[in-house]
Scaffold this motif. Structure first.
Motif, PDB file in Angstrom:
ATOM      1  N   ILE A 122       0.733  -1.263   0.267  1.00 25.96           N
ATOM      2  CA  ILE A 122       0.020  -0.034  -0.027  1.00 25.96           C
ATOM      3  C   ILE A 122       1.011   1.351   0.064  1.00 25.96           C
ATOM      4  O   ILE A 122       0.609   1.997  -0.687  1.00 25.96           O
ATOM      5  CB  ILE A 122      -0.808   0.052   1.166  1.00 25.96           C
ATOM      6  CG1 ILE A 122      -1.703  -1.357   1.108  1.00 25.96           C
ATOM      7  CG2 ILE A 122      -1.784   1.291   1.370  1.00 25.96           C
ATOM      8  CD1 ILE A 122      -2.651  -1.385  -0.103  1.00 25.96           C
ATOM      9  N   PRO A 123       1.791   1.448   0.991  1.00 25.59           N
ATOM     10  CA  PRO A 123       2.519   2.682   0.752  1.00 25.59           C
ATOM     11  C   PRO A 123       3.327   2.664  -0.429  1.00 25.59           C
ATOM     12  O   PRO A 123       3.354   4.108  -1.272  1.00 25.59           O
ATOM     13  CB  PRO A 123       3.613   2.378   1.870  1.00 25.59           C
ATOM     14  CG  PRO A 123       3.310   1.265   2.753  1.00 25.59           C
ATOM     15  CD  PRO A 123       2.293   0.485   1.907  1.00 25.59           C
ATOM     16  N   ILE A 125       2.092   1.614  -3.504  1.00 30.58           N
ATOM     17  CA  ILE A 125       1.320   2.294  -4.416  1.00 30.58           C
ATOM     18  C   ILE A 125       1.082   3.578  -4.259  1.00 30.58           C
ATOM     19  O   ILE A 125       0.649   4.351  -5.248  1.00 30.58           O
ATOM     20  CB  ILE A 125       0.137   1.299  -4.140  1.00 30.58           C
ATOM     21  CG1 ILE A 125       0.111  -0.297  -4.568  1.00 30.58           C
ATOM     22  CG2 ILE A 125      -1.249   1.540  -4.955  1.00 30.58           C
ATOM     23  CD1 ILE A 125      -0.673  -1.175  -4.094  1.00 30.58           C
ATOM     24  N   LEU A 126       0.747   3.989  -3.058  1.00 29.61           N
ATOM     25  CA  LEU A 126       0.459   5.411  -2.829  1.00 29.61           C
ATOM     26  C   LEU A 126       1.562   6.263  -3.633  1.00 29.61           C
ATOM     27  O   LEU A 126       1.185   7.331  -4.198  1.00 29.61           O
ATOM     28  CB  LEU A 126       0.551   5.737  -1.407  1.00 29.61           C
ATOM     29  CG  LEU A 126      -0.415   6.955  -0.855  1.00 29.61           C
ATOM     30  CD1 LEU A 126      -1.641   6.707  -1.165  1.00 29.61           C
ATOM     31  CD2 LEU A 126      -0.217   6.984   0.640  1.00 29.61           C
ATOM     32  N   VAL A 138      -2.532  -2.763  -8.883  1.00 28.60           N
ATOM     33  CA  VAL A 138      -2.740  -3.261  -7.539  1.00 28.60           C
ATOM     34  C   VAL A 138      -2.906  -4.901  -7.414  1.00 28.60           C
ATOM     35  O   VAL A 138      -3.805  -5.111  -8.277  1.00 28.60           O
ATOM     36  CB  VAL A 138      -3.835  -2.378  -6.789  1.00 28.60           C
ATOM     37  CG1 VAL A 138      -3.675  -2.885  -5.466  1.00 28.60           C
ATOM     38  CG2 VAL A 138      -3.404  -1.096  -6.848  1.00 28.60           C
ATOM     39  N   ILE A 143      -4.926  -7.685   3.364  1.00 26.07           N
ATOM     40  CA  ILE A 143      -3.732  -6.962   4.164  1.00 26.07           C
ATOM     41  C   ILE A 143      -3.138  -7.757   5.207  1.00 26.07           C
ATOM     42  O   ILE A 143      -3.891  -7.959   6.363  1.00 26.07           O
ATOM     43  CB  ILE A 143      -4.052  -5.692   4.146  1.00 26.07           C
ATOM     44  CG1 ILE A 143      -4.231  -5.016   2.796  1.00 26.07           C
ATOM     45  CG2 ILE A 143      -2.966  -4.760   4.994  1.00 26.07           C
ATOM     46  CD1 ILE A 143      -3.960  -3.456   2.557  1.00 26.07           C
ATOM     47  N   LYS A 148       1.599  -4.088   5.696  1.00 29.93           N
ATOM     48  CA  LYS A 148       1.095  -3.074   4.799  1.00 29.93           C
ATOM     49  C   LYS A 148       0.990  -3.471   3.693  1.00 29.93           C
ATOM     50  O   LYS A 148       1.373  -2.924   2.526  1.00 29.93           O
ATOM     51  CB  LYS A 148       1.247  -1.763   5.124  1.00 29.93           C
ATOM     52  CG  LYS A 148       0.839  -1.261   6.328  1.00 29.93           C
ATOM     53  CD  LYS A 148       0.689   0.440   6.608  1.00 29.93           C
ATOM     54  CE  LYS A 148      -0.220   0.869   7.775  1.00 29.93           C
ATOM     55  NZ  LYS A 148       0.843   1.473   8.737  1.00 29.93           N
ATOM     56  N   THR A 150      -0.328  -6.599   0.684  1.00 32.01           N
ATOM     57  CA  THR A 150      -1.405  -7.687   0.459  1.00 32.01           C
ATOM     58  C   THR A 150      -0.824  -9.288   0.314  1.00 32.01           C
ATOM     59  O   THR A 150       0.035  -9.386  -0.235  1.00 32.01           O
ATOM     60  CB  THR A 150      -2.465  -7.636  -1.001  1.00 32.01           C
ATOM     61  OG1 THR A 150      -1.269  -7.456  -2.144  1.00 32.01           O
ATOM     62  CG2 THR A 150      -3.224  -6.290  -0.497  1.00 32.01           C
TER      63      THR A 150
ATOM     64  N   PHE B  64       4.397   7.575   6.130  1.00 32.36           N
ATOM     65  CA  PHE B  64       3.403   7.763   4.822  1.00 32.36           C
ATOM     66  C   PHE B  64       2.025   8.383   5.339  1.00 32.36           C
ATOM     67  O   PHE B  64       1.015   8.304   4.486  1.00 32.36           O
ATOM     68  CB  PHE B  64       3.463   6.767   3.889  1.00 32.36           C
ATOM     69  CG  PHE B  64       3.352   5.412   4.467  1.00 32.36           C
ATOM     70  CD1 PHE B  64       2.284   4.973   5.021  1.00 32.36           C
ATOM     71  CD2 PHE B  64       4.485   4.731   4.503  1.00 32.36           C
ATOM     72  CE1 PHE B  64       2.220   3.660   5.578  1.00 32.36           C
ATOM     73  CE2 PHE B  64       4.476   3.453   5.167  1.00 32.36           C
ATOM     74  CZ  PHE B  64       3.553   2.890   5.682  1.00 32.36           C
ATOM     75  N   ILE B 122      -7.403   3.622  -2.513  1.00 34.75           N
ATOM     76  CA  ILE B 122      -5.900   3.464  -1.747  1.00 34.75           C
ATOM     77  C   ILE B 122      -6.128   4.224  -0.591  1.00 34.75           C
ATOM     78  O   ILE B 122      -5.466   3.715   0.451  1.00 34.75           O
ATOM     79  CB  ILE B 122      -4.853   3.882  -2.810  1.00 34.75           C
ATOM     80  CG1 ILE B 122      -4.691   2.904  -3.881  1.00 34.75           C
ATOM     81  CG2 ILE B 122      -3.286   3.667  -2.067  1.00 34.75           C
ATOM     82  CD1 ILE B 122      -4.694   1.421  -3.765  1.00 34.75           C
ATOM     83  N   LEU B 126      -5.627   2.699   3.211  1.00 34.96           N
ATOM     84  CA  LEU B 126      -4.650   3.105   4.331  1.00 34.96           C
ATOM     85  C   LEU B 126      -5.047   3.523   5.686  1.00 34.96           C
ATOM     86  O   LEU B 126      -4.762   3.080   6.617  1.00 34.96           O
ATOM     87  CB  LEU B 126      -3.884   4.566   3.706  1.00 34.96           C
ATOM     88  CG  LEU B 126      -2.549   4.928   3.934  1.00 34.96           C
ATOM     89  CD1 LEU B 126      -1.633   3.582   3.699  1.00 34.96           C
ATOM     90  CD2 LEU B 126      -2.085   6.049   3.398  1.00 34.96           C
ATOM     91  N   CYS B 129      -6.089   0.266   7.151  1.00 38.81           N
ATOM     92  CA  CYS B 129      -5.019  -0.603   7.945  1.00 38.81           C
ATOM     93  C   CYS B 129      -4.433  -0.017   9.288  1.00 38.81           C
ATOM     94  O   CYS B 129      -3.949  -0.442  10.127  1.00 38.81           O
ATOM     95  CB  CYS B 129      -3.838  -0.006   6.856  1.00 38.81           C
ATOM     96  SG  CYS B 129      -3.621  -1.188   5.394  1.00 38.81           S
ATOM     97  N   VAL B 136      -8.689  -5.897   6.393  1.00 42.53           N
ATOM     98  CA  VAL B 136      -8.732  -5.120   5.234  1.00 42.53           C
ATOM     99  C   VAL B 136      -8.670  -6.221   4.001  1.00 42.53           C
ATOM    100  O   VAL B 136      -7.423  -6.654   3.971  1.00 42.53           O
ATOM    101  CB  VAL B 136      -7.622  -4.253   5.198  1.00 42.53           C
ATOM    102  CG1 VAL B 136      -8.027  -3.130   4.006  1.00 42.53           C
ATOM    103  CG2 VAL B 136      -7.788  -3.301   6.634  1.00 42.53           C
ATOM    104  N   GLY B 140      -7.833  -5.715  -6.168  1.00 45.52           N
ATOM    105  CA  GLY B 140      -6.852  -5.259  -7.026  1.00 45.52           C
ATOM    106  C   GLY B 140      -7.167  -5.105  -8.452  1.00 45.52           C
ATOM    107  O   GLY B 140      -8.366  -5.238  -8.956  1.00 45.52           O
ATOM    108  N   ASP B 141      -6.387  -4.106  -9.391  1.00 47.21           N
ATOM    109  CA  ASP B 141      -6.637  -4.071 -10.437  1.00 47.21           C
ATOM    110  C   ASP B 141      -5.760  -2.531 -10.893  1.00 47.21           C
ATOM    111  O   ASP B 141      -4.855  -2.205 -10.371  1.00 47.21           O
ATOM    112  CB  ASP B 141      -8.222  -3.781 -11.147  1.00 47.21           C
ATOM    113  CG  ASP B 141      -8.316  -3.996 -12.548  1.00 47.21           C
ATOM    114  OD1 ASP B 141      -7.252  -3.964 -13.428  1.00 47.21           O
ATOM    115  OD2 ASP B 141      -9.463  -4.500 -12.829  1.00 47.21           O
ATOM    116  N   THR B 150      -8.944   1.375  -7.788  1.00 43.49           N
ATOM    117  CA  THR B 150      -8.771   0.277  -8.813  1.00 43.49           C
ATOM    118  C   THR B 150     -10.113   0.128  -9.548  1.00 43.49           C
ATOM    119  O   THR B 150     -11.031   0.194  -9.011  1.00 43.49           O
ATOM    120  CB  THR B 150      -8.370  -0.859  -8.131  1.00 43.49           C
ATOM    121  OG1 THR B 150      -9.211  -1.296  -7.128  1.00 43.49           O
ATOM    122  CG2 THR B 150      -6.953  -0.846  -7.483  1.00 43.49           C
TER     123      THR B 150
END
Lengths: 249, 249
Positions: A122-123, A125-126, A138, A143, A148, A150, B64, B122, B126, B129, B136, B140-141, B150
């Motif tokens: 996730i971080p 991706i951000l 993604v 998760i 963090k 998947t 983050f 996203i 976060l 999380c 969570v 995805g995609d 996504t």
DNA sequence: AATAAAACTGCATAAAACAGCATAAAAACT
DNA sequence: AGTTTTTATGCTGTTTTATGCAGTTTTATT
């Protein structure tokens, strides 16, 4: 023994050991602990040592030098990131794992780079999202809170269906005998399939992780194409890794 | 071993492994767990580590979270969030769309709530999380850059395979004639299947979006179970929506 | 809901730091 | 030389700090 002598001796010991305890000094020089305490006090006042309860620490003591930058080891990770980026060409498809080193990589991507990044972190991706020219894919699944990222069957299946140009692994431990290893079973599974799905595999690790191992094995050294650390590729600590046809960067 | 030494050692270990367990530290340095706990407490107070149950995490693992850009209409959205939360019971499985209202919802979730949240957004993920008791699941995609969510066939297929208790939609436009509508085709597709996959559907909208419409239709009013705005449920502006068996909150 | 692990609380203790005093050696001054 | 002053050191009693332990509460996991 004269005062100056004593203090010089203390400084000398500090240079050797980076730490001294009052009791030991008092014993070894046959003076009272009060005297030692006063010596340390003077040395501390003139900024030559760092006094702590029970003794003193050398100025070169890591916490006071390194810890000026808020994120421990950040510089090293940025150096690694810069080197890693040199492997990425335009229009490549890149798969990345999780970990702080990878996040540093994500942050350092040059604006003009145009590529597709795939990840379940996730971080990371951000960071990719904030980049103007990068397509982000993604990997979905449940998760894992502490990392963090998947993890699970879905994520593994999805990664297996990929065939990416290069995969960047932030690794937790690597040594010649065990190869790459980790302490999280789920993450290890994920990294295994990532390696399988990539044409080239680059392992990113700060030098402190070199020559360490953890309980869960991910892959032998042979599976790696690149090993990227903050060290110079010719550094002697990396010598053992050269003979395994790994390109050191 | 001096206290500072110990703490430096802890920081060093964190630097390498990103997380450490108290028991391991206590063992490896031959001190009681209480001492370790107090060390971690100090390090946490001075902001050098993040303390968690059973050990500590490296700072770089949460840095983050600094994502506090002002949100338009934040107060209203927080009110909406509070109302929405009243619909969530323990052990529910919840599907959420993207949008700032949903993120406000995510931020406002009470600590003791225990549930499973599924999303492709996203920023929302976060937030989930960081919640202690929430599982969570990430859809995805490919990521749509402007909405940070996504979208695509994979995401749609995954959502179709779900059957969740409740779905929260952050909506862009709603009126009596057209129902819920949007201006992004991909997002609209996604929301359509979300509605199909949920037992109950709650639409979240600040009052400005009431009685507006956009080019792409998502669903008629009949498909909604709840409509949540910052207004009082008896507000006259919501009057037209009452006769459609929608529960106003 | 039950259970085990970890966190917290309060207390005990030992070690270290400290303040003040005493003394002796060294240095400075008459 | 003799006196005073300064400095260095040790000693005594007190305060603070660091750490461990026992019992309780909280948290995570199954």
């Amino acid at each position: 023994m004269l005062k100056k002598e004593r203090q010089a001796h203390i400084l000398h010991q500090l240079n050797i050991h980076n730490r001294v305890s009052s009791s030991w000094l008092s014993e070894s020089m046959q003076v009272s602990e009060d005297t030692i305490r006063r010596d340390l006090q003077e040395l501390a006042e003139s900024g030559k040592v760092i006094k702590v309860h029970g003794g003193a620490l050398s100025l070169s003591f890591s916490e006071f030098n390194i810890n000026n930058n808020p994120v421990y080891g950040k510089d090293e990770k940025q150096r690694i990131a810069r080197k890693a980026i040199s492997l990425i060409k335009n229009n490549m498809v890149v798969l990345t794992s999780g970990g702080t080193t990878i996040i540093e990589l994500a942050k350092s991507l040059p604006r003009e780079l145009k590529a597709t990044f795939i990840s379940g972190s996730i971080p990371a991706i951000l960071e990719y999202c904030n980049h103007p020219n990068i397509d982000v894919i993604v990997i979905g699944d449940k998760i894992s809170k502490n990392s963090k990222i998947t993890i699970g069957a879905d994520a593994i299946a999805k990664i297996k269906s990929l065939r990416v140009d290069i995969c960047f692994l932030g690794i937790n431990a690597i040594d010649v005998q065990h190869g790459v290893s980790d302490d999280d079973w789920d993450v290890a599974q994920l990294k295994k399939v990532m390696i399988e799905s990539a044409q080239k595999v680059a392992a990113l690790a700060i030098s402190e992780k070199i020559d360490t191992f953890q309980p869960i094995s991910i892959c032998p050294l042979q599976n790696l194409d690149y090993l990227i650390t903050e060290l110079d590729p010719d550094d002697e600590r990396l010598e053992p890794y050269k003979k395994n046809s790994i390109t050191l960067i």
